[in-house]
Design a protein around this motif. Structure first.
Motif, short mmCIF file in Angstrom:
data_model
loop_
_atom_site.label_atom_id
_atom_site.label_comp_id
_atom_site.label_asym_id
_atom_site.label_seq_id
_atom_site.Cartn_x
_atom_site.Cartn_y
_atom_site.Cartn_z
N VAL A 71 -5.09 -3.08 0.61
CA VAL A 71 -3.93 -2.42 0.01
C VAL A 71 -4.32 -1.06 -0.58
O VAL A 71 -3.60 -0.07 -0.41
N LEU A 72 -5.45 -0.99 -1.26
CA LEU A 72 -5.88 0.27 -1.86
C LEU A 72 -6.22 1.32 -0.80
O LEU A 72 -5.97 2.51 -1.01
N THR B 269 2.15 6.80 -6.86
CA THR B 269 1.03 7.56 -7.42
C THR B 269 1.05 9.01 -6.95
O THR B 269 0.87 9.94 -7.75
N THR C 296 -1.82 7.06 2.11
CA THR C 296 -0.44 7.55 2.00
C THR C 296 -0.24 8.47 0.80
O THR C 296 0.72 9.22 0.76
N LEU C 297 -1.14 8.41 -0.16
CA LEU C 297 -1.00 9.23 -1.37
C LEU C 297 -1.05 10.71 -1.04
O LEU C 297 -0.27 11.50 -1.59
N SER D 17 0.39 4.97 6.86
CA SER D 17 0.23 3.58 6.43
C SER D 17 -0.03 2.67 7.63
O SER D 17 -0.80 1.70 7.54
N GLY E 114 0.81 -1.21 0.00
CA GLY E 114 0.00 0.00 0.00
C GLY E 114 0.84 1.26 0.00
O GLY E 114 0.54 2.22 -0.72
N LEU E 115 1.92 1.26 0.79
CA LEU E 115 2.80 2.43 0.85
C LEU E 115 3.47 2.67 -0.50
O LEU E 115 3.54 3.80 -0.98
N LEU F 292 2.48 1.76 -3.51
CA LEU F 292 1.50 2.24 -4.49
C LEU F 292 1.13 3.69 -4.23
O LEU F 292 1.04 4.51 -5.16
N GLY F 293 0.95 4.05 -2.97
CA GLY F 293 0.61 5.43 -2.63
C GLY F 293 1.73 6.41 -2.92
O GLY F 293 1.49 7.51 -3.43
N ALA G 48 -2.95 2.65 0.34
CA ALA G 48 -2.37 3.47 -0.72
C ALA G 48 -3.02 4.85 -0.78
O ALA G 48 -2.34 5.87 -0.93
#
Length: 278
Positions: free
Chosen positions: A148-149, A99, A155-156, A212, A92-93, A95-96, A152
């Protein structure tokens, strides 16, 4: 007889620098200073438990937490739970961060990009990600994708905000200098803008790793079959407060070590940049 007074010129800039350093800077770095605060908390916790000021019904004693940790490690799959939680947090981290950084670059380097990206991100900031979990469950189910999303998306936002701010805070004199000596836009972005935004990105990373952990704590309460949160949920059902504290300590260690890694990386990468932290 008249005495002659000789005035010695004083370098005002040197004096001012010393004053600022004494007032604002931490001075000589203390070895292992980063661990002094946690050690103090542990000492207070231990003293309170030993003297009875902190009863077990309020907070389990540290030595009982150690015993519970050993029991979970030997008789239960504590290592598997830790690895499952780490996998969710890292995915997740990652991906965030990717992105958020990409959106920040698009928004920070282009007026059109900013008009398209910045507005939706600011709207997202006003909507707590955790409030979107029921919608994510409807879209993705209660499996790993939702977890996970969610991490993400949490953290985004700090990555985007601080990286975008770093990009927009580049001093205009560098752009003027680049035009004067004929540096192209691509080279200017690679060698001036992106390195200049790196401190903002690293600051966003510190917030992102903490966020996260917050997301991980929440999503692991939703139908997780493995992970530290799954362990805490089972312990809650059986009234095992010592196991619950074990899980909370693990979450805290995760976040603390991740933040320490980001800070250490920042010191190495930004060795050229004098800050109050150094």
């Amino acid at each position: 007889m008249t005495a002659t007074i000789v005035e010695t010129p004083v370098d005002v800039s040197t004096v001012d620098a010393r004053v600022v350093r004494r007032r604002l800077g931490p001075g000589r770095r203390i070895p292992f200073a980063f661990w002094i605060g946690p050690a103090l908390i542990l000492a207070i916790w231990s003293a309170g438990s030993a003297t009875g000021l902190i009863p077990p019904a309020i907070l389990t004693a540290p030595w009982d937490v150690v015993i519970a940790f050993e029991d979970q490690w030997v008789n239960h799959d504590l290592l598997g739970n830790i690895l499952a939680s780490l996998e969710r947090a890292v995915l997740g981290l990652a991906l965030g961060v990717v992105t958020g950084a990409a959106l920040a670059v698009i928004s920070g380097l282009s007026r059109i990009g900013e008009s398209l990206v910045d507005g939706p991100i600011q709207i997202k900031r006003s909507v707590p990600t955790l409030a979107l979990i029921p919608l994510f469950i409807a879209w993705f189910g209660i499996g790993e994708e939702m977890k996970v999303l969610t991490i993400a998306l949490i953290t985004l936002v700090p990555i985007y905000v601080h990286t975008h701010n770093g990009l927009r805070s580049i001093d205009g004199k560098y752009a003027e200098l680049a035009e004067t000596i004929g540096i192209g836009r691509g080279a200017f972005v690679r060698h001036i803008v992106l390195p200049g935004a790196l401190p903002g990105f690293l600051l966003g990373m510190r917030f992102a790793v903490t966020s996260s952990m917050l997301g991980l704590v929440v999503v692991e309460q939703y139908n997780a079959v493995a992970g530290v949160g799954h362990m805490i949920t089972l312990a809650e059902q059986y009234g095992q407060t010592d196991v619950i504290v074990v899980g909370l300590v693990i979450y805290g260690v995760f976040g603390y070590c991740a933040d320490a890694a980001v800070r250490l990386t920042g010191r190495k990468v930004l060795a050229w940049r004098r800050t109050l932290e150094d």
